[in-house]
Design an enzyme around this catalytic site. Sequence first.
Site, PDB file in Angstrom:
ATOM      1  N   SER A  10       0.816  -1.228   0.000  1.00 34.48           N
ATOM      2  CA  SER A  10       0.000   0.000   0.000  1.00 34.48           C
ATOM      3  C   SER A  10       0.840   1.264   0.000  1.00 34.48           C
ATOM      4  O   SER A  10       0.408   2.300  -0.489  1.00 34.48           O
ATOM      5  CB  SER A  10      -0.921   0.006   1.232  1.00 34.48           C
ATOM      6  OG  SER A  10      -0.171  -0.212   2.409  1.00 34.48           O
ATOM      7  N   SER A 140      17.211  -6.029   4.813  1.00 33.70           N
ATOM      8  CA  SER A 140      17.738  -4.709   5.195  1.00 33.70           C
ATOM      9  C   SER A 140      19.231  -4.782   5.471  1.00 33.70           C
ATOM     10  O   SER A 140      19.746  -5.823   5.885  1.00 33.70           O
ATOM     11  CB  SER A 140      17.029  -4.237   6.469  1.00 33.70           C
ATOM     12  OG  SER A 140      17.614  -3.059   6.952  1.00 33.70           O
ATOM     13  N   TYR A 153      14.683  -6.157  14.858  1.00 35.53           N
ATOM     14  CA  TYR A 153      14.619  -5.972  13.396  1.00 35.53           C
ATOM     15  C   TYR A 153      15.821  -6.645  12.724  1.00 35.53           C
ATOM     16  O   TYR A 153      15.663  -7.347  11.705  1.00 35.53           O
ATOM     17  CB  TYR A 153      14.594  -4.464  13.140  1.00 35.53           C
ATOM     18  CG  TYR A 153      14.383  -4.014  11.727  1.00 35.53           C
ATOM     19  CD1 TYR A 153      13.103  -3.879  11.196  1.00 35.53           C
ATOM     20  CD2 TYR A 153      15.459  -3.672  10.925  1.00 35.53           C
ATOM     21  CE1 TYR A 153      12.904  -3.418   9.893  1.00 35.53           C
ATOM     22  CE2 TYR A 153      15.282  -3.207   9.631  1.00 35.53           C
ATOM     23  CZ  TYR A 153      14.007  -3.089   9.119  1.00 35.53           C
ATOM     24  OH  TYR A 153      13.827  -2.622   7.833  1.00 35.53           O
ATOM     25  N   ALA A 156      15.241 -10.394  12.788  1.00 32.47           N
ATOM     26  CA  ALA A 156      14.203 -10.833  11.840  1.00 32.47           C
ATOM     27  C   ALA A 156      14.749 -10.822  10.415  1.00 32.47           C
ATOM     28  O   ALA A 156      14.553 -11.777   9.647  1.00 32.47           O
ATOM     29  CB  ALA A 156      12.977  -9.921  11.944  1.00 32.47           C
TER      30      ALA A 156
END
Length: 242
Positions: A10, A140, A153, A156
């Site tokens: 989105s 990332s 983060y 993950a």
Amino acid sequence: MEYALVTGGSRGIGRAVAMRLAQDGMPVVINYKSNTAAAEETRAAIEAAGGRCELLPFDTSDPKAIEAAVEQWEAQHADDYISVLVNNAGIRQDNILVFMTDEQWHSVIDTTLNGFFYLTRRVVKGMMTKRKGRIVNVVSLSGLKGMPGQTNYSAAKAAVIGATKALAQEVAPRKVTVNAVAPGFIATDMTKDLDEGELKKLIPAGRFGKPEEVAALVGFLASKEAAYITGQVVSINGGLYT
Ligand code: NAP
């Protein structure tokens, strides 16, 4: 017909990826969690450019919601399958580890890592049967290098990198590729609270990246031309050392 499914499509990088894949000629299914207005805006932009787009909201951290959404999509698409899956949905819940709450830890792991697992397991089956598929995981710099304040983060994203390499070897004989792209700082809602003026001094290219630049890389990895690239992590970070 072959479709592309982009999670977190989105806004931000996911929106740019959805627009790119649509521009490359694929009908696109946009997943998001709750921001229907942003998803509708993305759909309108894709359709205005002559592309095809459907919305499929679900929370990537909720395995039952994933199952229900994919089942419903398949019921309405008897002759179609998802040949491109972009696992892009992700959140930040930064804190130094000593103060990190259970909620901060689990929400990031559930959205990114468990979301990757539940959705990919569900969708890769169709790709393997058809002997054609592309999976691109948006990871990332934080998952490669580790970033203080982001143990959740970084963990993950690093886990998804490991899973990318393992799954790539499992499904290569079925002509399914699995790769990861590792952005540095990209100008989206996720980074709008960061001090771009200060941070860009650390980036050799001297600026944050654009979502469209990440989308171009994802578009290539999703293309026919990328058939012999699998199990790779491609950094896109303006020259930041990883
Ligand atoms: P963003 O602008 O914050 O957009 C996040 C997107 O993910 C939105 O579409 C959001 O949907 C969706 N989302 C969040 N949680 C979800 C959930 N549980 N289920 C389904 N959808 C969910 O983020 P972004 O910067 O584009 O980041 C996209 C990906 O790139 C993330 O995986 C992020 O970790 C990674 N990344 C970003 C950067 C950066 O600098 N921006 C750098 C490296 C990696 P709603 O609109 O419904 O909220």
